[in-house]
Design an enzyme around this catalytic site. Sequence first.
Site, mmCIF file in Angstrom:
data_model
loop_
_atom_site.group_PDB
_atom_site.id
_atom_site.type_symbol
_atom_site.label_atom_id
_atom_site.label_comp_id
_atom_site.label_asym_id
_atom_site.label_seq_id
_atom_site.Cartn_x
_atom_site.Cartn_y
_atom_site.Cartn_z
ATOM 1 N N HIS A 120 0.819 -1.224 0.000
ATOM 2 C CA HIS A 120 0.000 0.000 0.000
ATOM 3 C C HIS A 120 0.852 1.274 0.000
ATOM 4 O O HIS A 120 0.322 2.359 -0.250
ATOM 5 C CB HIS A 120 -0.937 0.043 1.209
ATOM 6 C CG HIS A 120 -1.962 -1.055 1.212
ATOM 7 N ND1 HIS A 120 -2.822 -1.248 0.149
ATOM 8 C CD2 HIS A 120 -2.261 -2.015 2.125
ATOM 9 C CE1 HIS A 120 -3.616 -2.297 0.426
ATOM 10 N NE2 HIS A 120 -3.283 -2.776 1.609
ATOM 11 N N ASP A 156 -2.300 -10.945 -2.223
ATOM 12 C CA ASP A 156 -2.942 -10.397 -1.019
ATOM 13 C C ASP A 156 -4.402 -10.060 -1.337
ATOM 14 O O ASP A 156 -4.746 -9.722 -2.473
ATOM 15 C CB ASP A 156 -2.181 -9.127 -0.608
ATOM 16 C CG ASP A 156 -2.578 -8.591 0.755
ATOM 17 O OD1 ASP A 156 -1.836 -8.841 1.727
ATOM 18 O OD2 ASP A 156 -3.621 -7.911 0.842
HETATM 19 ZN ZN LIG Z 1 -3.882 -7.302 2.727
#
Ligand SMILES: [Zn+2]
Length: 336
Positions: A120, A156
């Site tokens: 992220h 993910d």
């Molecule tokens: Zn994650």
Amino acid sequence: MLLICSRRFEEHVTPPGHPERLERAHVFNSVAQRWVQAGGRTAAARPATREELSRVHDPGYIDGIEGIAGRAVKIDEDTYTSPESVEIADLAAGGVVQAAEHALNSREPAFALVRPPGHHAERDRAMGFCLYNNVAVAAAAARARGVARVAIVDIDVHHGNGSQWMFYDDPSVLYVSSHQFPFYPGTGAADELGTGDGRGFTVNVPLEAGANDADYVLAYSQLVVPVLDQFAPELTIVSAGYDAHQMDPLASMRMSSDGYGVIVAAVASVAVSHGALALATEGGYDLNALEACLEASFAAIQGRVAAAYPDPATPAPRGERAIAAVRAAQAEFWRL
Ligand SMILES: [Zn+2]
């Protein structure tokens, strides 16, 4: 396979109740210990250099992170540091560079067991538990040493917004992600497919909440593996997040650890047929599931998991809908 690890990953401490907690490093330690007892090799993670970080992060951002070393800071609602966190984030990024270097030098896969996670983190912004984008730092390091084509495969459950934007206009780094959608961080629609020369080199596979092993196996066999095979990466780096597991407290997918083994086997097989393979941990917040998924992935990378093909008798409606969306968006770039 070589494991890259460090006991120091337990020194990044988050507030009580935070899912990205130091106990995740205890899981890394116990799987690494079993690995060594079974005759496997490990190497200690080393810190990333400033030069390595600055290939994907703004210098001012790196200065800002270095400036909070030694302090406990709340960066945003999700992202916290403790006094050691900046050093540990350096080790996480460096560990993944090391894994990629090992894989490129020896053709033996390498798996970096690191935290905090990275996918992220954007060029100039920490978010979603991530400080530096570990996998992106490693992809850029490989490009800097002359590797022509790098694939990042993000398994993910969250979309790796940072990894996507860092290489959005870059045809030499393919970003492929499967993720729950819509969901945090909000990006990852099928029609986000890159810009300029990078068009078609971002491949998002958005899956509805509730996707199970059958949906994932279908999406990986019909989309992810064919794209990887056509791209023919010299290096594949897997963002190995295990939060699509049915026990995970953050997301709403229904994957099992065996299902994770099957998709890792599928990615590993096509990756090593074209080049080198490195993996790095991202999310995965149920400790038992994290451990089981890591063991399943190790077995898969070592060729001990049979490739599973979609069973036509098993319904996989979420996988089917993802395939339809991705085929429509990516038709001019890939044969799917
Ligand atoms: Zn994650």
